[in-house]
Scaffold this active site. Sequence first.
Site, PDB file in Angstrom:
ATOM      1  N   ASP A   1      15.909  -7.754  -8.298  1.00 19.75           N
ATOM      2  CA  ASP A   1      14.910  -8.337  -7.396  1.00 19.75           C
ATOM      3  C   ASP A   1      13.825  -9.113  -8.139  1.00 19.75           C
ATOM      4  OD1 ASP A   1      13.974  -8.960  -4.937  1.00 19.75           O
ATOM      5  OD2 ASP A   1      12.915  -7.084  -4.589  1.00 19.75           O
TER       6      ASP A   1
ATOM      7  N   GLY B   1       0.801  -1.221   0.000  1.00 20.46           N
ATOM      8  CA  GLY B   1       0.000   0.000   0.000  1.00 20.46           C
ATOM      9  C   GLY B   1       0.830   1.264   0.000  1.00 20.46           C
ATOM     10  N   GLU B   2       0.333   2.283   0.680  1.00 22.39           N
ATOM     11  CA  GLU B   2       1.005   3.594   0.694  1.00 22.39           C
ATOM     12  C   GLU B   2       2.361   3.545   1.399  1.00 22.39           C
ATOM     13  OE1 GLU B   2      -1.859   7.243   0.913  1.00 22.39           O
ATOM     14  OE2 GLU B   2      -2.655   5.690   2.242  1.00 22.39           O
ATOM     15  N   LYS B   3       2.579   2.534   2.239  1.00 27.00           N
ATOM     16  CA  LYS B   3       3.823   2.461   3.003  1.00 27.00           C
ATOM     17  C   LYS B   3       4.984   1.916   2.176  1.00 27.00           C
ATOM     18  CE  LYS B   3       1.429   1.880   7.426  1.00 27.00           C
ATOM     19  NZ  LYS B   3       1.252   0.992   8.613  1.00 27.00           N
ATOM     20  N   ALA B   4       4.702   1.342   1.009  1.00 29.19           N
ATOM     21  CA  ALA B   4       5.773   0.800   0.173  1.00 29.19           C
ATOM     22  C   ALA B   4       6.655   1.932  -0.328  1.00 29.19           C
ATOM     23  CB  ALA B   4       5.190   0.028  -1.005  1.00 29.19           C
ATOM     24  N   PRO B   5       7.975   1.694  -0.469  1.00 28.64           N
ATOM     25  CA  PRO B   5       8.873   2.760  -0.935  1.00 28.64           C
ATOM     26  C   PRO B   5       8.573   3.198  -2.356  1.00 28.64           C
ATOM     27  CG  PRO B   5      10.010   0.643  -0.841  1.00 28.64           C
ATOM     28  CD  PRO B   5       8.699   0.457  -0.151  1.00 28.64           C
ATOM     29  N   ASN B   6       8.133   2.268  -3.194  1.00 28.46           N
ATOM     30  CA  ASN B   6       7.778   2.581  -4.569  1.00 28.46           C
ATOM     31  C   ASN B   6       6.386   2.022  -4.823  1.00 28.46           C
ATOM     32  OD1 ASN B   6      10.415   3.652  -5.077  1.00 28.46           O
ATOM     33  ND2 ASN B   6      11.146   1.547  -5.284  1.00 28.46           N
ATOM     34  N   VAL B   7       5.408   2.908  -4.931  1.00 31.75           N
ATOM     35  CA  VAL B   7       4.011   2.498  -5.004  1.00 31.75           C
ATOM     36  C   VAL B   7       3.575   2.354  -6.464  1.00 31.75           C
ATOM     37  CG1 VAL B   7       1.664   3.081  -4.297  1.00 31.75           C
ATOM     38  CG2 VAL B   7       3.597   3.737  -2.864  1.00 31.75           C
TER      39      VAL B   7
END
Length: 489
Positions: free
Chosen positions: A178, A63-69
């Site tokens: 990755d 969600g919004e907490k991911a470094p790359n959304v």
Amino acid sequence: MGCLHSKTANLPSSDDPSAPTKPESVNGDQVEQENQNFKEFDLNELRKATNGFSPSCIVSEGGEKAPNVVYRGKLEGNHLVAIKRFSRQSWPDAQQFVVEATGVGKLRNKRLVSLIGCCAEGDERLLVAEYMPNDTLSKHLFHWEKQPLPWEMRVRIADYIAQALDHCYNENRKIYHDLNAYRILFDEEGDPRLSTFGLMKNSRDGKSYSTNLAYTPPEFLRTGRVIPESVIFSYGTILLDLLSGKHIPPTHALDIIRGKNALLLMDSSLEGQYESDDATKLVELASKCLQSEAKERPDTKFLLSAVAPLQKKEEVASHVLMGLPKNAVILPTMLSPLGKACSKMDLSAVHDILLKTGYKDEEGAENELSFQEWTQQVQEMLNMKKFGDIAFRDKDFKNSIEYYSKLVGIMPVPSATVFARRAFSYLMTDQQELALRDAMQAQVCIPEWPTAFYLQALALSKLGMESDAQDMLSDGAAYDAKRQNSWRC
């Protein structure tokens, strides 16, 4: 998404003697194109596409907490896209970001998710890619609801991703950051594709590996560098995922393999529905990929030679193997009667609509001569139109082609309706390539004419190019809506 962005805009006129007999597929094994479909988007355009980067549009894990959304966005013409928004200052050099994105955008292959654009305004760095409607490998493998991925589909995924990596290697894009089950997505046909987001070079504060360190290549842990062989290691972890249906640390898996208990790795949800010999071969391949010494790992050619022979149900479509509905792509909701008829390939209804519409869409067009003027200038032109219209009305499509072709040859100014009618006549005589080119010529005459887009969609469907056909239907619907709005004003 007008005529300049048509996916078939590079096809020549049907009256060009040098024209090829078939259009170039946009999904070939190695489609060599100019980077004409890659563009730099305006930030406002992408903000609008995501409702102001609304949390409701987020499709990435974390969600919004991911470094790359990653957001699901809708561009003009109802074109769905995936938009990756990097954390601020991930790429401090805007020019470097655009150059790198443009390079990745040149890659076109049916096993890759195409990168179609980017944006670098202020602190914002965004990538725009095709939208894959059928989720990730992670979802289908680890969080399935109705049925586990069947063995045949797991082998296909291993094969297709090996093809994707081999293509990248051949194009000198040997580093993939990755590689994991979240990077493998499924298109509208259920076919697995490799995300191109992972091909972007590492940013200043980014990490090449965001997954658990237990799955990270040994050389990256030692040096912090990614090398081509690191990608092979990551491919090995994908094989473990496919075999076991769960995350197994490579070291643990290798201990099981060395203990001659390889089949203990297998996913119990498969209930033994696989060939033991084939499973053993995949386990052995995974073992080779996971060697601690990079030089001992195989290359992509070896991956292909090892996996391709294991495919046993190549004739079965991926969406069937996965239990997905055939029409995963959502059609535009506001199709006109002509659009609906074209989407259903109801040729009788298409003919009736074209006949009733006549030439009224060209009334008032500045670049058209009225047929009354033609009467005064060239009687032959009037006769060719009259005979062509009669043949078209009577469904004598062979003669309508003949008369309309003569008319096209002598008209001082081209007519969109004549091209549209000849396009349909070509369709009715199984000449789909010529029909597609005439529909495109109609679009050139009237760039925002929905009929031209709908006929292109019909021709593309006949040619088996369903994804492009859906795009044309969406464009036609968008221009229909635009017309309706202008008439209300």
